[in-house]
Design a protein around this motif. Structure first.
Motif, PDB file in Angstrom:
ATOM      1  N   SER A  42       0.908  -1.097  -0.105  1.00  0.00           N
ATOM      2  CA  SER A  42      -0.024   0.118  -0.041  1.00  0.00           C
ATOM      3  C   SER A  42       0.954   1.258   0.059  1.00  0.00           C
ATOM      4  O   SER A  42       0.449   2.265  -0.721  1.00  0.00           O
ATOM      5  CB  SER A  42      -0.880   0.090   1.219  1.00  0.00           C
ATOM      6  OG  SER A  42      -1.964  -0.981   1.277  1.00  0.00           O
ATOM      7  N   PHE A  43       1.888   1.106   0.756  1.00  0.00           N
ATOM      8  CA  PHE A  43       2.748   2.363   0.668  1.00  0.00           C
ATOM      9  C   PHE A  43       3.392   2.855  -0.560  1.00  0.00           C
ATOM     10  O   PHE A  43       3.611   3.905  -0.989  1.00  0.00           O
ATOM     11  CB  PHE A  43       3.743   2.087   1.937  1.00  0.00           C
ATOM     12  CG  PHE A  43       4.821   3.479   2.074  1.00  0.00           C
ATOM     13  CD1 PHE A  43       4.353   4.474   2.606  1.00  0.00           C
ATOM     14  CD2 PHE A  43       6.078   3.461   1.585  1.00  0.00           C
ATOM     15  CE1 PHE A  43       5.189   5.571   2.867  1.00  0.00           C
ATOM     16  CE2 PHE A  43       7.068   4.693   1.666  1.00  0.00           C
ATOM     17  CZ  PHE A  43       6.437   5.707   2.266  1.00  0.00           C
ATOM     18  N   ASN A  44       4.108   1.582  -1.163  1.00  0.00           N
ATOM     19  CA  ASN A  44       4.547   1.669  -2.678  1.00  0.00           C
ATOM     20  C   ASN A  44       3.389   2.257  -3.583  1.00  0.00           C
ATOM     21  O   ASN A  44       3.517   2.863  -4.507  1.00  0.00           O
ATOM     22  CB  ASN A  44       4.994   0.384  -2.965  1.00  0.00           C
ATOM     23  CG  ASN A  44       6.131  -0.163  -2.471  1.00  0.00           C
ATOM     24  OD1 ASN A  44       6.816   0.839  -1.724  1.00  0.00           O
ATOM     25  ND2 ASN A  44       6.558  -1.393  -2.264  1.00  0.00           N
ATOM     26  N   TRP A  45       2.110   1.757  -3.294  1.00  0.00           N
ATOM     27  CA  TRP A  45       1.048   2.162  -4.360  1.00  0.00           C
ATOM     28  C   TRP A  45       0.820   3.626  -4.104  1.00  0.00           C
ATOM     29  O   TRP A  45       0.792   4.277  -4.899  1.00  0.00           O
ATOM     30  CB  TRP A  45      -0.271   1.554  -4.106  1.00  0.00           C
ATOM     31  CG  TRP A  45      -1.478   2.092  -4.838  1.00  0.00           C
ATOM     32  CD1 TRP A  45      -1.926   1.611  -5.908  1.00  0.00           C
ATOM     33  CD2 TRP A  45      -2.333   3.114  -4.367  1.00  0.00           C
ATOM     34  NE1 TRP A  45      -2.961   2.118  -6.470  1.00  0.00           N
ATOM     35  CE2 TRP A  45      -3.196   3.296  -5.336  1.00  0.00           C
ATOM     36  CE3 TRP A  45      -2.494   3.869  -3.190  1.00  0.00           C
ATOM     37  CZ2 TRP A  45      -4.230   4.009  -5.240  1.00  0.00           C
ATOM     38  CZ3 TRP A  45      -3.343   4.931  -3.263  1.00  0.00           C
ATOM     39  CH2 TRP A  45      -4.235   5.167  -4.167  1.00  0.00           C
ATOM     40  N   SER A  46       0.888   4.257  -2.660  1.00  0.00           N
ATOM     41  CA  SER A  46       0.976   5.501  -2.435  1.00  0.00           C
ATOM     42  C   SER A  46       1.876   6.365  -3.050  1.00  0.00           C
ATOM     43  O   SER A  46       1.747   7.512  -3.602  1.00  0.00           O
ATOM     44  CB  SER A  46       0.671   5.780  -1.061  1.00  0.00           C
ATOM     45  OG  SER A  46       1.691   5.451  -0.403  1.00  0.00           O
ATOM     46  N   ASN A  47       3.007   5.871  -3.112  1.00  0.00           N
ATOM     47  CA  ASN A  47       4.363   6.445  -3.756  1.00  0.00           C
ATOM     48  C   ASN A  47       3.999   6.740  -5.177  1.00  0.00           C
ATOM     49  O   ASN A  47       4.422   7.615  -5.765  1.00  0.00           O
ATOM     50  CB  ASN A  47       5.570   6.046  -3.296  1.00  0.00           C
ATOM     51  CG  ASN A  47       5.776   6.211  -1.772  1.00  0.00           C
ATOM     52  OD1 ASN A  47       5.728   7.266  -1.375  1.00  0.00           O
ATOM     53  ND2 ASN A  47       6.707   5.524  -1.322  1.00  0.00           N
ATOM     54  N   LEU A  48       3.716   5.657  -5.591  1.00  0.00           N
ATOM     55  CA  LEU A  48       3.349   5.495  -7.300  1.00  0.00           C
ATOM     56  C   LEU A  48       2.699   6.556  -7.667  1.00  0.00           C
ATOM     57  O   LEU A  48       2.581   7.303  -8.646  1.00  0.00           O
ATOM     58  CB  LEU A  48       3.107   4.302  -7.533  1.00  0.00           C
ATOM     59  CG  LEU A  48       2.741   3.983  -9.248  1.00  0.00           C
ATOM     60  CD1 LEU A  48       3.665   4.190 -10.141  1.00  0.00           C
ATOM     61  CD2 LEU A  48       1.911   2.627  -9.436  1.00  0.00           C
ATOM     62  N   TRP A  49       1.356   6.823  -6.902  1.00  0.00           N
ATOM     63  CA  TRP A  49       0.179   7.726  -7.315  1.00  0.00           C
ATOM     64  C   TRP A  49       0.245   9.195  -6.655  1.00  0.00           C
ATOM     65  O   TRP A  49      -0.659   9.776  -6.438  1.00  0.00           O
ATOM     66  CB  TRP A  49      -0.802   6.973  -6.922  1.00  0.00           C
ATOM     67  CG  TRP A  49      -1.155   5.799  -7.991  1.00  0.00           C
ATOM     68  CD1 TRP A  49      -0.968   4.643  -7.653  1.00  0.00           C
ATOM     69  CD2 TRP A  49      -1.401   6.096  -9.340  1.00  0.00           C
ATOM     70  NE1 TRP A  49      -1.564   3.667  -8.857  1.00  0.00           N
ATOM     71  CE2 TRP A  49      -1.614   4.981  -9.773  1.00  0.00           C
ATOM     72  CE3 TRP A  49      -1.529   7.151 -10.419  1.00  0.00           C
ATOM     73  CZ2 TRP A  49      -1.581   4.381 -11.331  1.00  0.00           C
ATOM     74  CZ3 TRP A  49      -1.754   6.743 -11.424  1.00  0.00           C
ATOM     75  CH2 TRP A  49      -1.702   5.225 -12.077  1.00  0.00           C
ATOM     76  N   LYS A  50       1.403   9.300  -5.727  1.00  0.00           N
ATOM     77  CA  LYS A  50       1.582  10.559  -5.168  1.00  0.00           C
ATOM     78  C   LYS A  50       0.763  10.804  -4.204  1.00  0.00           C
ATOM     79  O   LYS A  50      -0.077  11.883  -3.843  1.00  0.00           O
ATOM     80  CB  LYS A  50       1.765  11.658  -6.113  1.00  0.00           C
ATOM     81  CG  LYS A  50       2.912  11.514  -7.119  1.00  0.00           C
ATOM     82  CD  LYS A  50       3.148  12.646  -8.045  1.00  0.00           C
ATOM     83  CE  LYS A  50       4.261  12.754  -9.028  1.00  0.00           C
ATOM     84  NZ  LYS A  50       4.715  11.476  -9.835  1.00  0.00           N
ATOM     85  N   VAL A  51       0.170   9.764  -3.375  1.00  0.00           N
ATOM     86  CA  VAL A  51      -1.016  10.003  -2.455  1.00  0.00           C
ATOM     87  C   VAL A  51       0.098  10.060  -0.925  1.00  0.00           C
ATOM     88  O   VAL A  51       0.647   9.167  -0.558  1.00  0.00           O
ATOM     89  CB  VAL A  51      -1.722   8.802  -2.268  1.00  0.00           C
ATOM     90  CG1 VAL A  51      -2.712   9.088  -1.105  1.00  0.00           C
ATOM     91  CG2 VAL A  51      -2.608   8.645  -3.496  1.00  0.00           C
ATOM     92  N   LYS A  52      -0.152  11.079  -0.301  1.00  0.00           N
ATOM     93  CA  LYS A  52       0.726  11.153   0.934  1.00  0.00           C
ATOM     94  C   LYS A  52       0.011  10.347   1.973  1.00  0.00           C
ATOM     95  O   LYS A  52      -0.971  10.348   2.300  1.00  0.00           O
ATOM     96  CB  LYS A  52       0.698  12.755   1.535  1.00  0.00           C
ATOM     97  CG  LYS A  52       1.198  13.499   0.603  1.00  0.00           C
ATOM     98  CD  LYS A  52       2.767  13.528   0.926  1.00  0.00           C
ATOM     99  CE  LYS A  52       3.403  14.777  -0.082  1.00  0.00           C
ATOM    100  NZ  LYS A  52       4.602  14.652  -0.368  1.00  0.00           N
ATOM    101  N   VAL A  53       0.825   9.336   2.829  1.00  0.00           N
ATOM    102  CA  VAL A  53       0.244   8.551   3.807  1.00  0.00           C
ATOM    103  C   VAL A  53       1.101   9.155   5.263  1.00  0.00           C
ATOM    104  O   VAL A  53       2.431   9.186   5.127  1.00  0.00           O
ATOM    105  CB  VAL A  53       0.644   7.079   3.772  1.00  0.00           C
ATOM    106  CG1 VAL A  53       0.329   6.413   4.954  1.00  0.00           C
ATOM    107  CG2 VAL A  53      -0.026   6.614   2.395  1.00  0.00           C
TER     108      VAL A  53
END
Length: 134
Positions: free
Chosen positions: A91-102
């Motif tokens: 999920s963290f890698n997905w968020s980095n790919l799509w520029k979603v801040k976690v």
């Protein structure tokens, strides 16, 4: 069909934002990703944007606005930790790919055990996630 794609493309491209506090304005900043907020298309576009988040994970996912809950159950705390560790990384890698801040500091773990069983701490981006009881 081209008309609809052109309309959507025009809606999503060339967007800018500016902040105002009292009578002081920031510089204009252009956005290159994300979903525009405050429009009737926002909920639909957000769902399209985040739709693939759980494709390679074992957990169930619950989405509400910009909050995400990952749900997984297992009778074995070690298996639970292994799956959640792997899926949190995915999920963290997905968020980095799509520029979603976690924000790992705002991320909480709610463990429900019967009876309470000690378990390893979950981490996200090398940050220990804090537990909550509600």
């Amino acid at each position: 069909m081209d008309l609809y794609l052109n309309l959507l493309s025009s809606y999503l491209s060339g967007r800018s934002q500016i902040a105002r506090i009292d009578d002081i304005y920031s510089n204009v900043s252009y956005t290159h990703c994300g979903v525009p907020q405050g429009s009737v298309l926002c909920p639909l576009l957000l769902l399209v944007y985040v739709n693939d988040i759980s494709e390679s994970t074992e957990f169930s996912i619950s989405l509400l606005a910009d909050y995400t809950a990952l749900l997984f159950s297992s009778n074995c705390p070690l298996h639970l930790h292994q799956v959640l560790t792997r899926d949190l990384l995915t999920s963290f890698n997905w968020s980095n790919l799509w520029k979603v801040k976690v924000n790992a500091a705002k991320t909480k773990v709610l463990s429900i055990y019967k009876p309470h069983t000690p378990h390893p701490v979950l981490t996200l981006n090398s940050i220990d996630l804090s537990e909550t009881d509600s």
